[in-house]
Design an enzyme around this catalytic site. Sequence first.
Site, PDB file in Angstrom:
ATOM      1  N   HIS A 184       0.835  -1.208   0.000  1.00 14.78           N
ATOM      2  CA  HIS A 184       0.000   0.000   0.000  1.00 14.78           C
ATOM      3  C   HIS A 184       0.874   1.264   0.000  1.00 14.78           C
ATOM      4  O   HIS A 184       1.779   1.391   0.822  1.00 14.78           O
ATOM      5  CB  HIS A 184      -0.899  -0.017   1.254  1.00 14.78           C
ATOM      6  CG  HIS A 184      -1.742   1.210   1.413  1.00 14.78           C
ATOM      7  ND1 HIS A 184      -2.025   1.782   2.631  1.00 14.78           N
ATOM      8  CD2 HIS A 184      -2.366   1.975   0.485  1.00 14.78           C
ATOM      9  CE1 HIS A 184      -2.790   2.838   2.456  1.00 14.78           C
ATOM     10  NE2 HIS A 184      -3.017   2.989   1.168  1.00 14.78           N
TER      11      HIS A 184
HETATM   12 CA    CA Z   1       0.492  -0.420  -4.264  1.00 11.32          CA
END
Ligand code: CA
Length: 380
Positions: A184
Amino acid sequence: EHGITKPKGYNVSFHYNPDMEKHHFGMTHPMKPWRLTLTKSLVSAYGMNFAMDNYTARAATYEELTSFHAKDYVNHLATVAPQPQPLDMENPNPDLRFNLGGSDCPLFEGLYNYCSLSGGASLDAARKLCANQSDIAIAWGGGLHHAKKAEASGFCYINDIVLAILQLLRIHARVLYIDIDVHHGDGVEEAFFSTDRVMTVSFHKYDPSNFFPGTGGLEDNGPKSEHNPGAHHAINWLFETIITRVVEKFRPGAIALQCGADSLAGDRLGKFNLLVQGHSSCVEFCKKLNVPLIIFGGGGYTPKNVARAWAYETAIAIGHQHDIPTQIPIHTPWRDRFKIDSLLPTIQQILGEPRQNRNTQKKLSEIVQHVMEQLRFVGA
Ligand code: CA
Ligand code: TV1
Ligand code: ZN
């Protein structure tokens, strides 16, 4: 006789500093700056440098680094002594200032130089776009998406992406950030949480209790406050469907694409299933949107696969992906390190047996559905 030429009226710039690769995180650390050497050697062996403007990136200045990062953090980075011995997962450091000196973010020799070179390349790339001198600017040494304002995280110390986007915002009203690293892009998301001028879209493996950094779930769409213009401008996860709609609604003036190669099959950390073809189709898709594009590196822990992906993506940028031979040129330095002599190996060549796709069609449509609903809040 490589036949690689520069298309008229279309400019790609390549921002790179060979000093970056001389730095070492430690013997057992998965981040190997040397993968940049391998990437550059493939790019050159194919003759791709003839189709781009090549720049030796300079180091970012203190003023540039503190355009996002806290001064006390940058001061500390500039003056802290290297650790005598790097730690590993079994020997963590219990007392970390700015999260520095643990196993993920060790204090290695020349750290400040490494950080400034990564930041400098991404800033140079952003400025070429701003000056209208490049249509696509490439900085494989950047993409360090976890670094926070006053904290190192996940192998990242200086968030070169945030520095570059801040430059793009001087010229462009809205910048779209897309992140195909398997992790992320939390640092970039957090930096622009409260503005509606940057939309961040990260595709990643999400498993809060078992996979770093544990953030970036579907409900994580920016702070939900009526007074926060950043609300609904952070959407995570699925490519073409989502990006098409995002671009229609958000109408970015520029796109910043983080191409972390740890989402490839065979990665030492990522454990995902993408072929170079799939990974690079994201780059191809973004190129076709015909918006100024800045491309960064990021994660990628199996150097030969990282080099393949980033070299092929460089070929896409210059528009030569269909006419380069898929066989790795004979004169490529370290050619034996590639093991398989194709630029685009098959899943069988990489994994033997492909991994099972555990995303159900139902789950995938739910994701798209959710994102489409969030997009109702975006744009005029
Ligand atoms: Ca990513
Ligand atoms: C030293 C030696 C460090 C061996 C780190 C894998 C190592 C990892 C090592 C490692 C490793 C992580 C965590 C644990 C949170 C920590 C560049 C509770 C075999 C952009 C960063 C991943 C990814 C960090 C960076 C992660 C990027 N995974 N061996 N460390 N703590 N950290 O899980 O997105 O690719 O693994
Ligand atoms: Zn990653």
